[in-house]
Design a protein around this motif. Structure first.
Motif, short mmCIF file in Angstrom:
data_model
loop_
_atom_site.label_atom_id
_atom_site.label_comp_id
_atom_site.label_asym_id
_atom_site.label_seq_id
_atom_site.Cartn_x
_atom_site.Cartn_y
_atom_site.Cartn_z
N GLN A 139 77.91 26.93 32.60
CA GLN A 139 78.86 27.05 33.69
C GLN A 139 79.29 25.69 34.20
O GLN A 139 78.63 24.67 33.97
CB GLN A 139 78.22 27.84 34.85
N GLU A 140 80.41 25.67 34.92
CA GLU A 140 80.81 24.47 35.62
C GLU A 140 79.90 24.27 36.83
O GLU A 140 79.47 25.23 37.46
CB GLU A 140 82.26 24.60 36.10
N GLY A 141 79.60 23.03 37.16
CA GLY A 141 78.78 22.75 38.33
C GLY A 141 77.97 21.50 38.14
O GLY A 141 78.00 20.86 37.07
N PRO A 142 77.22 21.11 39.17
CA PRO A 142 76.39 19.90 39.07
C PRO A 142 75.23 20.12 38.12
O PRO A 142 74.89 21.25 37.75
CB PRO A 142 75.91 19.70 40.51
N ASP A 143 74.61 19.01 37.73
CA ASP A 143 73.44 19.09 36.86
C ASP A 143 72.28 19.77 37.59
O ASP A 143 72.29 19.92 38.81
CB ASP A 143 73.03 17.69 36.40
N LEU A 144 71.28 20.18 36.81
CA LEU A 144 70.14 20.94 37.32
C LEU A 144 68.89 20.07 37.34
O LEU A 144 68.67 19.25 36.44
CB LEU A 144 69.88 22.15 36.44
N ILE A 145 68.07 20.27 38.37
CA ILE A 145 66.78 19.62 38.50
C ILE A 145 65.70 20.71 38.54
O ILE A 145 65.81 21.67 39.29
CB ILE A 145 66.67 18.77 39.78
N LEU A 146 64.65 20.54 37.74
CA LEU A 146 63.47 21.38 37.84
C LEU A 146 62.30 20.51 38.24
O LEU A 146 62.04 19.47 37.63
CB LEU A 146 63.16 22.08 36.51
N SER A 147 61.59 20.91 39.30
CA SER A 147 60.35 20.26 39.71
C SER A 147 59.30 21.34 39.94
O SER A 147 59.63 22.46 40.32
CB SER A 147 60.55 19.45 41.00
N GLY A 148 58.02 20.96 39.78
CA GLY A 148 56.97 21.97 39.91
C GLY A 148 57.15 23.02 38.83
O GLY A 148 57.51 22.71 37.68
N SER A 149 56.93 24.28 39.18
CA SER A 149 57.25 25.39 38.28
C SER A 149 56.62 25.20 36.90
O SER A 149 57.29 25.24 35.86
CB SER A 149 58.77 25.56 38.17
N SER A 150 55.30 25.03 36.89
CA SER A 150 54.60 24.72 35.65
C SER A 150 54.72 25.81 34.60
O SER A 150 54.57 25.53 33.40
CB SER A 150 53.11 24.46 35.94
N THR A 151 55.00 27.03 35.00
CA THR A 151 55.13 28.11 34.02
C THR A 151 56.44 28.02 33.24
O THR A 151 56.60 28.69 32.22
CB THR A 151 55.05 29.49 34.70
N LEU A 152 57.38 27.19 33.68
CA LEU A 152 58.68 27.10 33.04
C LEU A 152 58.82 25.93 32.08
O LEU A 152 59.59 25.99 31.12
CB LEU A 152 59.79 26.98 34.10
N THR A 153 58.09 24.83 32.34
CA THR A 153 58.37 23.59 31.62
C THR A 153 58.21 23.73 30.11
O THR A 153 59.07 23.28 29.35
CB THR A 153 57.46 22.45 32.14
N SER A 154 57.13 24.35 29.66
CA SER A 154 56.89 24.47 28.22
C SER A 154 57.99 25.27 27.53
O SER A 154 58.50 24.89 26.47
CB SER A 154 55.53 25.11 27.94
N THR A 155 58.40 26.38 28.15
CA THR A 155 59.44 27.22 27.56
C THR A 155 60.76 26.48 27.47
O THR A 155 61.47 26.54 26.46
CB THR A 155 59.61 28.50 28.37
N LEU A 156 61.11 25.76 28.52
CA LEU A 156 62.38 25.03 28.52
C LEU A 156 62.38 23.93 27.47
O LEU A 156 63.37 23.75 26.75
CB LEU A 156 62.63 24.43 29.90
N LEU A 157 61.29 23.20 27.35
CA LEU A 157 61.21 22.13 26.36
C LEU A 157 61.17 22.69 24.95
O LEU A 157 61.84 22.19 24.04
CB LEU A 157 59.98 21.27 26.63
N GLU A 158 60.41 23.75 24.75
CA GLU A 158 60.30 24.35 23.41
C GLU A 158 61.64 24.85 22.91
O GLU A 158 61.93 24.80 21.70
CB GLU A 158 59.29 25.50 23.46
N ASN A 159 62.49 25.32 23.81
CA ASN A 159 63.78 25.87 23.43
C ASN A 159 64.93 24.88 23.54
O ASN A 159 66.10 25.27 23.46
CB ASN A 159 64.08 27.12 24.26
N GLY A 160 64.60 23.61 23.73
CA GLY A 160 65.62 22.58 23.75
C GLY A 160 66.57 22.63 24.93
O GLY A 160 67.71 22.17 24.84
#
Length: 199
Positions: free
Chosen positions: A116-137
């Motif tokens: 979508q159009e919009g500003p960039d995204l920041i993820l902090s904390g949320s340890s259950t998400l980091t591995s999935t996001l990195l694994e899926n590029g």
């Protein structure tokens, strides 16, 4: 295409958990003694002028207890203004806005948000998400504020079983208390030979 940056405060042994979660984590607030004005400025510099947030439900709940009434400053104001994209099965119960639910499929939901159009995204904390996001590029940049201590327990940046990967080093900033802010670009998966770049 919107970019996704992961910003985490992390111990030398990879722990990014900062608060009790009902499982007996004993070191809540472990990063507090290392905070300095210089460190705050470095963390601020890692955040763009305008951004939206990607958060797990627990991090969203913890942040919504503090940030809505936090005193005005550049970071607090940006967090309050950001759209919070929350990974939750109960989007109707969210209160701190503006917010949107990511949807039932994390990977497809984040891909849709990034397109979508919009500003960039920041993820902090949320340890259950980091591995999935990195694994899926899905992460484009990673900023790790590395603290000079070992915790030995707690939720880590990578979950067990996360495929091996390499981060491209961009640069580092040191703070007076010994915290290193290390910046990396998008990941590259490694095969079983663990060949070094240039080999």
């Amino acid at each position: 295409m919107r970019r996704l940056k992961i910003i985490e405060h992390i111990s030398l042994d990879g722990v990014i958990q900062h608060s009790e979660d009902g499982n007996g984590f004993p070191y809540g607030g472990w990063n507090m003694p290392y905070r300095t004005p210089e460190g705050r400025e470095a963390v601020m510099a890692a955040h763009p002028e305008s951004f939206d947030l990607l958060l797990g439900r627990r991090t969203y709940e913890l942040w919504s207890e503090y940030w809505p009434d936090a005193p005005s400053d550049p970071l607090a104001d940006r967090l309050k203004a950001a759209t919070k994209y929350v990974v939750t099965h109960r989007p109707e119960s969210l209160k701190w806005g503006p917010f949107e639910g990511v949807g039932p499929d994390l990977v497809e939901g984040v891909r849709h948000i990034k397109a979508q159009e919009g500003p960039d995204l920041i993820l902090s904390g949320s340890s259950t998400l980091t591995s999935t996001l990195l694994e899926n590029g899905l992460a484009d940049e990673v900023v790790l504020a590395v603290y000079p201590l070992l915790l030995g327990t707690g939720k880590r940046f990578f979950a067990d079983g996360t495929p091996a990967c390499s981060l491209g080093f961009v640069g580092t900033t040191a703070t007076p208390s010994g915290v290193l802010l290390n910046t990396y670009n998008a990941i590259r998966h490694l095969d079983a030979t663990f060949a070094h770049p240039g080999d």
